[in-house]
Write a protein that holds these residues in place. Sequence first.
Motif, short mmCIF file in Angstrom:
data_model
loop_
_atom_site.label_atom_id
_atom_site.label_comp_id
_atom_site.label_asym_id
_atom_site.label_seq_id
_atom_site.Cartn_x
_atom_site.Cartn_y
_atom_site.Cartn_z
N SER A 30 -41.88 -33.77 9.74
CA SER A 30 -41.44 -35.15 9.90
C SER A 30 -40.07 -35.26 10.56
CB SER A 30 -41.42 -35.84 8.54
OG SER A 30 -40.73 -35.06 7.59
N VAL A 31 -39.40 -34.13 10.79
CA VAL A 31 -38.09 -34.14 11.45
C VAL A 31 -38.29 -33.90 12.94
CG1 VAL A 31 -35.89 -32.93 11.68
CG2 VAL A 31 -36.82 -33.40 9.41
N THR A 46 -36.42 -39.12 12.63
CA THR A 46 -37.77 -39.13 12.07
C THR A 46 -38.47 -40.44 12.38
OG1 THR A 46 -39.03 -38.88 10.00
CG2 THR A 46 -36.94 -40.07 9.87
#
Length: 214
Positions: A30-31, A46
């Motif tokens: 998610s980064v 994100t």
Amino acid sequence: MNKYAYILSYDRDDNFDYKSVHEKITSLGSVLNWFHYIKSSYILMTYYSSAKSFAEKIYEIFPDKDFLLVELNLNNRQGWLHKDAWEWIKRQCDSTKKSLAMEGPYPLNEDEIDKHIEKEKIGNYAYGHVDEEGTFIVEYVGRSDSCLNTRIRHGLGKYDSFKFSYANSVKEAFEKECINYHEFGGKEELDNEIHPARPEGQNYDCPLEDCSEL
């Protein structure tokens, strides 16, 4: 699809394995991008619009440590940092283009696959073509949980070019595929007929909190 910036701040102590923590934070699916020019904090890019949902991912890394996660407005900034840090922040503010965060593009043939992709590595890929302006047009996104070198050959004869990236874990590859799928229009705009499937035997959620396809 909107991107969000958060600052992650925490107390440092000598008994904490920060090398391991750094690897886990920067490899989160998610980064999208990260900043760590100040030792006791990160700026993380994100798709999570909810700090609560994003913090749940961070908590898996910091289960027994206090931390603070706050959304940032990178356009309203000031401080004393190295030139590289300011340039990184400016790039995040200026960047409005979709990004696969992959190597390539390369012609999709067996020689190029073997030249660039190691065997027995897991990771993500995209099929597409390069337009007259030199832009890679994404047509399909996918992943391999076992051998990317083998899986990407499924597109031979169907697509002109490919991009790829390795992943540190099956979960990371799954989350990146989900992000790429949504970022580039999902089944409405890609050749993908369905949302990326969960890895076998796993119950991972799509990293986009408002996803209703999985």
